[in-house]
Motif scaffolding. Sequence first.
Motif, short mmCIF file in Angstrom:
data_model
loop_
_atom_site.label_atom_id
_atom_site.label_comp_id
_atom_site.label_asym_id
_atom_site.label_seq_id
_atom_site.Cartn_x
_atom_site.Cartn_y
_atom_site.Cartn_z
N HIS A 199 0.84 -1.21 0.00
CA HIS A 199 0.00 0.00 0.00
C HIS A 199 0.87 1.25 0.00
O HIS A 199 2.00 1.27 0.48
CB HIS A 199 -0.97 0.03 1.19
CG HIS A 199 -2.23 -0.75 0.96
ND1 HIS A 199 -3.39 -0.51 1.63
CD2 HIS A 199 -2.50 -1.78 0.12
CE1 HIS A 199 -4.33 -1.35 1.25
NE2 HIS A 199 -3.82 -2.14 0.33
N ARG B 261 -0.14 -2.20 5.16
CA ARG B 261 -0.19 -3.65 4.98
C ARG B 261 1.26 -4.14 4.96
O ARG B 261 2.08 -3.62 4.19
CB ARG B 261 -0.88 -4.04 3.67
CG ARG B 261 -2.30 -3.50 3.53
CD ARG B 261 -3.28 -4.19 4.44
NE ARG B 261 -4.65 -3.80 4.18
CZ ARG B 261 -5.27 -2.77 4.77
NH1 ARG B 261 -4.61 -2.03 5.66
NH2 ARG B 261 -6.54 -2.49 4.50
N GLN C 272 -2.18 -7.98 2.86
CA GLN C 272 -3.00 -7.20 1.93
C GLN C 272 -4.20 -8.02 1.47
O GLN C 272 -5.35 -7.53 1.46
CB GLN C 272 -2.13 -6.77 0.74
CG GLN C 272 -2.84 -6.59 -0.59
CD GLN C 272 -3.89 -5.50 -0.58
OE1 GLN C 272 -3.96 -4.70 0.34
NE2 GLN C 272 -4.73 -5.47 -1.60
#
Length: 336
Positions: A113, A118, A124
């Motif tokens: 991200h 994440r 994720q």
Amino acid sequence: MRKSALLALLLVSGVYSKDGSDKDLLEKARQFFSPLPKSFPSEENPITPEKVKLGRFLFFERRLSVNDMISCATCHAVEYYYASPAPKQMGALKLQPRHAPTVLNSAGQFVQHWIGNRKDVEDQALQSLTGPPALGNPSRESVEEKLKSIPAYVELFKKAFPKDKEPITAENIAKAIGAFERTLVTPSRFDEFLKGNTKALTEEEKKGLKTFIEVGCVSCHNGTLVGGTMYQKFGIYEPYWKYTKSESIDEGRYAVTKKEEDKYVFKVPPLRNVAMTPPYFHDGSVRSLEEAVWIMGKVQLGKDLSKQQVGYIVAFLKSLTGRLPEEARKPPILPP
């Protein structure tokens, strides 16, 4: 002997040659970059053929979403080099807050991200199962129950996670997708160059690599992925929105840490396949790669790059376009 005459003599004799210059550039490049590996392994999530096969199915599986309308591949589409052509992609129920970048080679980044919220591709995938901007499910259990009702997935999960008493779990969904993404490696001609084939790049691309190093792009865009290894403020010398004309100002990692020094700080994106994945920046505010390069010179380096410098750098960046793995070139036929 005059310097010009000596240089001419050396060129004729082969002591000072273009090949020697290429070797110098190769040696310099190796100080900042390294070739892509065959995959991005994980001790916590070992890659197995069964897990990758399942993960490929799940990556394209729309039934993972609350309304059976979107999948991971909706925001990371094959035809757009596993990225999105939209500045911000629609999730199951809500618009994504930032541009969806390519997942090709993404498993090699230090975080996931734009704002690093994440930790890896498995995290994720797991967190994407719920939440309106993602797949929108009310709970992880609801996704598990949906997959348990599909006989083919019951068998695929058993083969991928043979030691688990209950293989179909949200965590295993994430592990399977993560394993698939860890194989999405796209070697390019630049990797051949780094391995010693100085003829792998054109003369213009070599000038671009040299320019990329000399103007200072490598201070942030380095490593195997040509980025993806650190955080950096977007707009060191001037506010980024002054040049990107962004519709709204994103405060970046400040949303995660609430620390003043993290305002406008983002993960430095990797530049692998960058020529194939417009639009650019966290908000997809710029469509032209040439414009994006010029803006980066202005706001990150405090330099007004010339048209020639931008052209050379863009030529080099195009050499980072890699080959998609065979199994990743088209969607699979999903279980009925």
